[in-house]
Design an enzyme around this catalytic site. Sequence first.
Site, mmCIF file in Angstrom:
data_model
loop_
_atom_site.group_PDB
_atom_site.id
_atom_site.type_symbol
_atom_site.label_atom_id
_atom_site.label_comp_id
_atom_site.label_asym_id
_atom_site.label_seq_id
_atom_site.Cartn_x
_atom_site.Cartn_y
_atom_site.Cartn_z
ATOM 1 C CB CYS A 69 2.510 21.820 29.867
ATOM 2 S SG CYS A 69 1.068 22.408 30.352
ATOM 3 N N GLY A 70 1.817 19.270 31.009
ATOM 4 C CA GLY A 70 1.010 17.877 31.572
ATOM 5 C C GLY A 70 -0.459 18.245 31.166
ATOM 6 C CB THR A 71 -3.006 20.252 32.575
ATOM 7 O OG1 THR A 71 -2.339 21.341 32.392
ATOM 8 C CG2 THR A 71 -2.923 19.640 33.818
ATOM 9 N NE ARG A 113 2.456 15.094 33.903
ATOM 10 C CZ ARG A 113 3.447 15.963 34.532
ATOM 11 N NH1 ARG A 113 2.895 16.845 35.328
ATOM 12 N NH2 ARG A 113 4.867 15.831 34.594
ATOM 13 N NE ARG A 136 -22.735 33.694 13.747
ATOM 14 C CZ ARG A 136 -22.946 32.820 12.883
ATOM 15 N NH1 ARG A 136 -22.478 33.014 11.711
ATOM 16 N NH2 ARG A 136 -23.062 31.505 13.402
ATOM 17 C CG HIS A 137 -17.806 33.081 13.680
ATOM 18 N ND1 HIS A 137 -18.449 32.836 14.933
ATOM 19 C CD2 HIS A 137 -18.287 32.468 12.582
ATOM 20 C CE1 HIS A 137 -19.158 31.806 14.440
ATOM 21 N NE2 HIS A 137 -19.511 31.678 13.011
HETATM 22 C C1 RB5 Z 1 4.589 20.138 35.327
HETATM 23 O O1 RB5 Z 1 4.591 19.078 36.311
HETATM 24 C C2 RB5 Z 1 3.045 20.579 35.151
HETATM 25 O O2 RB5 Z 1 2.864 21.295 36.048
HETATM 26 C C3 RB5 Z 1 2.958 21.235 33.699
HETATM 27 O O3 RB5 Z 1 3.514 20.252 32.854
HETATM 28 C C4 RB5 Z 1 1.748 21.569 33.288
HETATM 29 O O4 RB5 Z 1 0.498 20.675 33.446
HETATM 30 C C5 RB5 Z 1 1.098 23.025 33.780
HETATM 31 O O5 RB5 Z 1 -0.030 23.450 33.389
#
Ligand code: RB5
Length: 149
Positions: A69-71, A113, A136-137
């Site tokens: 996703c974006g982040t 992003r 151990r893991h």
């Molecule tokens: C979408 O705009 C954004 O919020 C999504 O891709 C993501 O970054 C959410 O965690």
Amino acid sequence: MPANNRIVLSSDHAAIAFRQTLAAHIAALGWEVVDIGPTTPESTHYPIHGRAAAQRVASGDCRFGIILCGTGQGIMMAANKVSGIRCGVCHDTFSARMIRQHNDANMLSLGVRVIGEGLALDVVDAFLNAEFEGGRHGTRVDMIEPQDA
Ligand code: RB5
């Protein structure tokens, strides 16, 4: 290559083109890619796609899942709500290797992003080339599963 060589890919709208690049890269490595979309650019909701990919992994249908996703954060949070899923956001190769070696991660999340395509492909390679070390893991990983408070 494990007997189950299927990798499920999914994302929200932010990562559709990036996901297609990733799919081609992973297929070229010899994995079978199960791309569950979405394929159109309309705004959508990352929890839907994180959960759907996680269910493919938790059911055993796919060995690994890679979600975007974006982040990378929101879709990772959704995936980790599915029992049996261990998913981390990694934007460096050290973390990607370690979540396999120490945490037995079965899903990787990327933020399109945050990271460029070149590094993202290296991160994916680091994740797929690493093996869980057990010992151990394994004891610690067993303690991650949901428990009553
Ligand atoms: C979408 O705009 C954004 O919020 C999504 O891709 C993501 O970054 C959410 O965690």
